[in-house]
Design a protein around this motif. Structure first.
Motif, PDB file in Angstrom:
ATOM      1  N   ILE A  32     -11.417  -1.834  -0.126  1.00 39.05           N
ATOM      2  CA  ILE A  32     -10.574  -2.583   0.804  1.00 39.05           C
ATOM      3  C   ILE A  32      -9.114  -2.472   0.392  1.00 39.05           C
ATOM      4  CG2 ILE A  32     -10.078  -4.856   1.766  1.00 39.05           C
ATOM      5  CD1 ILE A  32     -12.972  -5.576   1.329  1.00 39.05           C
ATOM      6  N   GLN A  33      -8.230  -2.267   1.351  1.00 41.56           N
ATOM      7  CA  GLN A  33      -6.813  -2.144   1.055  1.00 41.56           C
ATOM      8  C   GLN A  33      -6.202  -3.510   0.762  1.00 41.56           C
ATOM      9  OE1 GLN A  33      -4.397   0.190   3.708  1.00 41.56           O
ATOM     10  NE2 GLN A  33      -6.098   1.547   4.262  1.00 41.56           N
ATOM     11  N   ASN A 160      -7.653   0.327  17.963  1.00 37.44           N
ATOM     12  CA  ASN A 160      -6.221   0.112  17.765  1.00 37.44           C
ATOM     13  C   ASN A 160      -5.692   0.708  16.463  1.00 37.44           C
ATOM     14  OD1 ASN A 160      -7.012  -1.662  15.738  1.00 37.44           O
ATOM     15  ND2 ASN A 160      -6.556  -3.511  16.908  1.00 37.44           N
ATOM     16  N   LYS A 161      -6.598   1.318  15.680  1.00 39.92           N
ATOM     17  CA  LYS A 161      -6.248   2.019  14.437  1.00 39.92           C
ATOM     18  C   LYS A 161      -5.716   1.083  13.347  1.00 39.92           C
ATOM     19  CE  LYS A 161      -7.313   5.676  16.717  1.00 39.92           C
ATOM     20  NZ  LYS A 161      -8.681   6.195  16.588  1.00 39.92           N
ATOM     21  N   LYS A 162      -5.939  -0.206  13.464  1.00 35.83           N
ATOM     22  CA  LYS A 162      -5.451  -1.143  12.459  1.00 35.83           C
ATOM     23  C   LYS A 162      -6.505  -1.356  11.372  1.00 35.83           C
ATOM     24  CE  LYS A 162      -2.240  -3.688  15.412  1.00 35.83           C
ATOM     25  NZ  LYS A 162      -1.833  -5.033  15.912  1.00 35.83           N
ATOM     26  N   VAL A 163      -6.040  -1.446  10.136  1.00 39.61           N
ATOM     27  CA  VAL A 163      -6.941  -1.753   9.024  1.00 39.61           C
ATOM     28  C   VAL A 163      -7.396  -3.204   9.191  1.00 39.61           C
ATOM     29  CG1 VAL A 163      -7.146  -2.012   6.529  1.00 39.61           C
ATOM     30  CG2 VAL A 163      -5.825  -0.111   7.494  1.00 39.61           C
ATOM     31  N   THR A 164      -8.698  -3.392   9.260  1.00 41.25           N
ATOM     32  CA  THR A 164      -9.259  -4.698   9.589  1.00 41.25           C
ATOM     33  C   THR A 164     -10.312  -5.105   8.564  1.00 41.25           C
ATOM     34  OG1 THR A 164      -8.897  -4.269  11.942  1.00 41.25           O
ATOM     35  CG2 THR A 164     -10.442  -6.025  11.390  1.00 41.25           C
ATOM     36  N   GLU A 200      -6.155  -8.447  10.424  1.00 40.15           N
ATOM     37  CA  GLU A 200      -5.559  -7.121  10.529  1.00 40.15           C
ATOM     38  C   GLU A 200      -4.419  -6.966   9.529  1.00 40.15           C
ATOM     39  OE1 GLU A 200      -6.436  -6.222  15.251  1.00 40.15           O
ATOM     40  OE2 GLU A 200      -4.487  -7.054  14.660  1.00 40.15           O
ATOM     41  N   ARG A 201      -4.424  -5.864   8.817  1.00 36.63           N
ATOM     42  CA  ARG A 201      -3.394  -5.631   7.785  1.00 36.63           C
ATOM     43  C   ARG A 201      -2.031  -5.426   8.424  1.00 36.63           C
ATOM     44  NH1 ARG A 201      -1.138  -1.580   4.456  1.00 36.63           N
ATOM     45  NH2 ARG A 201      -1.014  -2.185   2.256  1.00 36.63           N
TER      46      ARG A 201
END
Length: 203
Positions: A32-33, A160-164, A200-201
């Motif tokens: 996880i980021q 949406n290409k968001k890191v979730t 969302e990051r």
């Protein structure tokens, strides 16, 4: 009638596939980021269940949640969570009851418009679980509440290409301790919370 050739259909599907391709979400915290995440209000739900006269367990929910999560997967105990829930967003399957819950006898949304939770301690329990203790403010009263939190999954949203990252949290509080005493014990004092949270990051 317009007829599409099989080759044209195949080409169209081939072009569309990358847009929907998705690496399966991970449940490995190490992948996880780290960073600051914001609540995705459209995919976050706060549900509650209370005993209705001992005959049934009655459920409702809140929406339009906002807040942030500071996440450091390598040091999970350092995570920080802060969320706000608009009390007027309360909803049940009965329009009459929904209106009553917003009123002075119950949640008094006009006087106390927000319910908030701010974490004070995160205690990891295994790879994908933690006990998160924090200050819950409801109906003008602030008391400590502990939630059991489980990691559901993390990755890149293919749309949406968001890191979730998503978690499920459960906990129980006594509503009378927060000044919401109407019909206790006829209507149960124990309020069971279930939170399906998506974050969302932020870049």
């Amino acid at each position: 009638m317009i007829r599409l050739s099989s080759s044209l259909i195949a080409a169209t599907l081939a072009l569309a596939a990358p847009a929907l391709a998705q690496t399966p979400p991970t449940r490995d915290p190490a992948q996880i980021q780290a960073g600051t995440y914001a609540v995705d209000p459209g995919h976050t739900q706060v549900g509650f269940t209370v005993s209705h006269m001992g005959f049934s367990n009655y459920s409702g929910g809140f929406s339009d949640v906002s807040g942030t999560l500071e996440l450091q997967p390598k040091t999970p105990a350092a995570a920080k969570l802060s969320i706000k829930i608009p009390v007027a967003s309360v909803m049940t399957t009965s329009a009459k009851l929904t209106g009553e819950l917003k009123g002075e006898q119950w949640l008094d949304a006009a006087k106390f418009p927000e319910m908030t939770f701010v974490s004070t301690k995160v205690a990891p329990e295994g790879k994908d679980k933690a006990k998160v203790t924090g200050d819950l403010t409801l109906h003008g009263v602030t008391k400590p509440v502990t939630l059991t939190v489980t990691l559901v999954g993390a990755g890149v949203n293919p749309l949406n290409k968001k890191v979730t990252v998503g978690f499920e949290a459960t906990g129980t509080l006594k509503r009378s301790e927060f000044g919401v005493k109407t019909y206790v014990p006829l209507i149960g004092d124990d309020l069971h919370l279930t939170i399906a949270g998506a974050f969302e990051r932020q870049e």
